[in-house]
Scaffold this motif. Structure first.
Motif, PDB file in Angstrom:
ATOM      1  N   ALA A 178       0.607  -1.000  -0.154  1.00 35.36           N
ATOM      2  CA  ALA A 178       0.310   0.180  -0.059  1.00 35.36           C
ATOM      3  C   ALA A 178       0.988   1.319   0.341  1.00 35.36           C
ATOM      4  O   ALA A 178       2.329   1.500   0.402  1.00 35.36           O
ATOM      5  N   PRO A 179       0.952   1.950  -0.563  1.00 33.01           N
ATOM      6  CA  PRO A 179       1.148   3.389  -0.717  1.00 33.01           C
ATOM      7  C   PRO A 179       1.142   4.249   0.895  1.00 33.01           C
ATOM      8  O   PRO A 179       0.486   3.741   1.318  1.00 33.01           O
ATOM      9  N   LEU A 180       2.150   4.725   1.388  1.00 34.74           N
ATOM     10  CA  LEU A 180       2.600   5.016   2.175  1.00 34.74           C
ATOM     11  C   LEU A 180       1.645   6.409   2.831  1.00 34.74           C
ATOM     12  O   LEU A 180       1.200   6.477   3.797  1.00 34.74           O
ATOM     13  N   GLY A 181       1.049   6.863   1.430  1.00 33.47           N
ATOM     14  CA  GLY A 181       0.558   8.088   1.666  1.00 33.47           C
ATOM     15  C   GLY A 181      -0.378   7.859   2.141  1.00 33.47           C
ATOM     16  O   GLY A 181      -2.019   8.690   2.272  1.00 33.47           O
ATOM     17  N   THR A 182      -0.762   6.393   2.217  1.00 33.04           N
ATOM     18  CA  THR A 182      -2.669   6.342   2.807  1.00 33.04           C
ATOM     19  C   THR A 182      -2.452   6.939   4.241  1.00 33.04           C
ATOM     20  O   THR A 182      -3.746   6.835   4.838  1.00 33.04           O
ATOM     21  N   TRP A 183      -1.469   6.553   5.087  1.00 31.12           N
ATOM     22  CA  TRP A 183      -1.890   6.798   6.397  1.00 31.12           C
ATOM     23  C   TRP A 183      -2.003   7.626   6.997  1.00 31.12           C
ATOM     24  O   TRP A 183      -2.616   7.831   8.304  1.00 31.12           O
ATOM     25  N   PRO A 184      -1.845   9.067   6.478  1.00 31.85           N
ATOM     26  CA  PRO A 184      -2.361  10.126   7.245  1.00 31.85           C
ATOM     27  C   PRO A 184      -3.495  10.551   7.360  1.00 31.85           C
ATOM     28  O   PRO A 184      -3.897  10.910   8.573  1.00 31.85           O
ATOM     29  N   GLY A 185      -3.839  10.062   6.550  1.00 24.24           N
ATOM     30  CA  GLY A 185      -5.547  10.731   5.795  1.00 24.24           C
ATOM     31  C   GLY A 185      -6.086   9.252   7.270  1.00 24.24           C
ATOM     32  O   GLY A 185      -7.600   9.454   7.683  1.00 24.24           O
ATOM     33  N   ARG A 186      -5.827   8.279   7.106  1.00 20.86           N
ATOM     34  CA  ARG A 186      -6.294   7.203   7.782  1.00 20.86           C
ATOM     35  C   ARG A 186      -6.198   7.036   9.091  1.00 20.86           C
ATOM     36  O   ARG A 186      -7.490   6.082   9.977  1.00 20.86           O
ATOM     37  N   LEU A 187      -4.839   7.877   9.747  1.00 22.50           N
ATOM     38  CA  LEU A 187      -4.584   7.875  10.788  1.00 22.50           C
ATOM     39  C   LEU A 187      -5.033   9.263  12.094  1.00 22.50           C
ATOM     40  O   LEU A 187      -4.036   9.436  11.836  1.00 22.50           O
ATOM     41  N   GLY A 188      -5.871  10.202  11.136  1.00 16.85           N
ATOM     42  CA  GLY A 188      -5.902  11.176  12.144  1.00 16.85           C
ATOM     43  C   GLY A 188      -5.171  11.758  11.371  1.00 16.85           C
ATOM     44  O   GLY A 188      -5.071  13.292  12.147  1.00 16.85           O
TER      45      GLY A 188
END
Length: 564
Positions: free
Chosen positions: A344-354
């Motif tokens: 998964a692109p690492l850019g996924t996580w900031p939006g997913r995790l607040g």
């Protein structure tokens, strides 16, 4: 005329046949007496007489052979010649074939063969041609050391391939050359390119695809697609691997098609390449799957990450490269989770995790013991996507306890994460690591640092070696790091090391004679640094202290396999 009968002549011919003479010589004249001996001489002398006559007869009966075709002239090498001093230095390096000792006491003399890779890297950076008289020794050295071959063959130039066709011992040069040393058509000669692609040997086709990939990527993809269905699975895998060079969004349609390949290895490689394209459709599908498994939990006193691993590996996941069967000792669900998060692109996580940054996300606790698995997958994703922000976050502080960051699971993992940082930041992190944890775990990390080492890193290494000396241990325990220092420290550091050449007063609990061995090791280090400075100056004779320092060899010389 001399009274010899025909029977005597036949007997002589029989006795003098080359095979009989050889057999008699092997068995001995006592066990196999000669059927005929001239002038009554003793058997051993008679045998030699007969051998002499037979030799003349064999030579006289030879017919002249056809003259062999003379080899073509060696190709010209248009590169500039080495400066005379540098040519003499190369001859000295090639003459020292001992390669130094491995372990134990090495003395204070530099290991010249271990300086050859760095010399070759610097000579190639300057664009010099190899002196013709050094080519045999250069090829012999490369034959014995595979790590030396790329730089040695680049320096040897086209004449190395010419020599390799004349000497079987140097055939490795042909195997290492693109297309086995064959001349490849340029991308503009489309007819010749298509003919070679259709009719060429496999090595020639691989070389052609690689050359086209660099010069005309769209043409390379078109060529590969034209024969893709008829290629063997192992060939498809090799051809697909060539797309790593210059991978871009334009490659996505072809790679998406390859996801349906009948070969599992081809499918896995296509999925890996697509996951390295953050904007690809596969990366988006993996992001949805991974995000469904990782969420933020606000039910506790402080935010935490909660993980729900996949319950199954469906056909869609398998098509996108997820391997369903885990290796021995791994649970299925954790195995599937790791593959989804890695792709998964690492850019996924900031939006997913607040809306948190990478550093803030990595600092969050992970419930139910999933932290190691989740962070390890993020490490692999950061390496694959060469993401400096995530690499920095997962490395953590170099002074962290237990020599590890919040997500790094091994020294090898940390070394890979460091490769995503720029050279100055990489050197500073490793220097901090050594200052806190010493040298015992630093070898792999030093191997990814640019050469010559930045001043803070060089000081950290020398200080750690000095601390080890003061502790009274033997220098042999640090021979690997000392060898790297000889090749990677900035030669300008030689003056600062003068104070370490004296034999220190030994403590009562020190190993016997350790102080003398350390003084010897530091003497070798200083001598080697000065020799490297001389080598650099010889390769750049037009540079003076007023115009700037000599050219520095590229980073490749610092790799552990080249360092031995």
């Amino acid at each position: 005329m001399n009274g010899t009968t025909s029977t005597d002549t036949n007997t002589t011919a029989a006795a003098s046949s080359w095979e009989d003479l050889v057999t008699t010589a092997l068995l001995g004249t006592d066990r196999r007496p000669l059927a005929y001996a001239r002038s009554g001489r003793e058997a051993p002398l008679a045998l030699l007489d007969e051998a002499a006559v037979a030799t003349v007869r064999r030579r006289a009966g030879l017919r002249p052979a056809r003259a062999a075709r003379r080899p073509d002239s060696a190709p010209e090498d248009p590169r500039p010649a080495l400066p005379p001093a540098a040519a003499r230095r190369l001859a000295t390096l090639l003459a020292d074939r001992s390669g130094g000792g491995s372990g134990g006491r090495r003395g204070s003399s530099p290991d010249l063969m271990e300086l050859l890779p760095q010399w070759l890297a610097a000579a190639n950076a300057h664009g010099y041609a190899a002196p013709p008289q050094t080519l045999p020794a250069l090829l012999d050295a490369a034959r014995g050391r595979t790590d030396l071959r790329p730089a040695a063959l680049a320096f040897a130039g086209p004449r190395a391939l010419w020599l390799a066709r004349l000497n079987a011992d140097w055939r490795f040069a042909l195997r290492a050359a693109p297309g086995g040393g064959a001349t490849l058509p340029g991308p503009g000669d489309t007819e010749a390119v298509r003919r070679l692609w259709q009719e060429g040997l496999f090595a020639e086709r691989v070389a052609l695809l690689g050359a086209l990939r660099a010069a005309a990527p769209a043409f390379a993809r078109e060529l590969l697609a034209s024969t893709w269905p008829t290629e063997r699975a192992e060939d498809r895998l090799m051809f697909l691997d060539s797309l790593r060079t210059g991978l871009c969004a334009a490659d996505e349609p072809f790679l998406e098609h390859a996801l349906g390949d009948r070969s599992r290895n081809v499918r896995a490689t296509a999925a890996e390449l697509l996951s390295a394209l953050p904007a690809s459709a596969l990366a988006a599908r993996m992001a949805v799957r991974a995000a469904a498994c990782v969420a933020l939990d606000h039910t506790g006193n402080s935010p935490a990450i909660v993980v729900e691993a996949p319950l199954e590996c469906d056909s869609g996941m398998e098509r996108d490269g997820v391997v369903a069967t885990p290796p021995a000792g791994r649970g299925e669900r954790s195995w599937w989770l790791g593959q989804l998060v890695e792709a998964a692109p690492l850019g996924t996580w900031p939006g997913r995790l607040g809306g948190r940054t990478a550093e803030q996300i990595v600092a969050l606790p992970v419930t139910d013991g999933w932290q190691g698995e989740l962070h390890a997958a993020w490490c692999r994703a950061a390496v694959r996507q060469r993401d400096a922000e995530w690499s920095r976050a997962l490395l953590g502080s170099p002074s962290a306890p237990e020599a590890g960051g919040p997500g790094a699971v091994s020294l090898a993992e940390r070394a890979k994460l460091l490769a995503a940082l720029d050279r100055a930041e990489r050197a500073a992190w490793v220097a901090g690591f050594i200052a806190t944890h010493g040298l015992s775990e630093a070898f792999q990390l030093l191997g990814v640092c640019a050469v010559p080492w930045a001043a803070p890193l060089g000081r950290a290494v020398v200080d750690a070696l000095n601390i080890a000396r003061d502790a009274g241990s033997y220098p042999w325990s640090f021979s690997g790091v000392m060898g790297l220092a000889e090749r990677c420290l900035d030669p300008a550091e030689a003056g600062r090391l003068e104070a370490l050449l004296a034999i220190p007063d030994e403590r009562e609990d020190a190993a016997p004679g350790a102080g003398g061995y350390w003084a010897e090791a530091f003497q070798r280090l200083v001598t080697t640094l000065r020799l490297r400075a001389e080598m650099a100056a010889e390769l750049a004779p037009d540079r003076s202290p007023l115009t700037g320092p000599p050219a520095r060899p590229p980073q490749a010389a610092a790799q552990p396999d080249a360092a031995g």
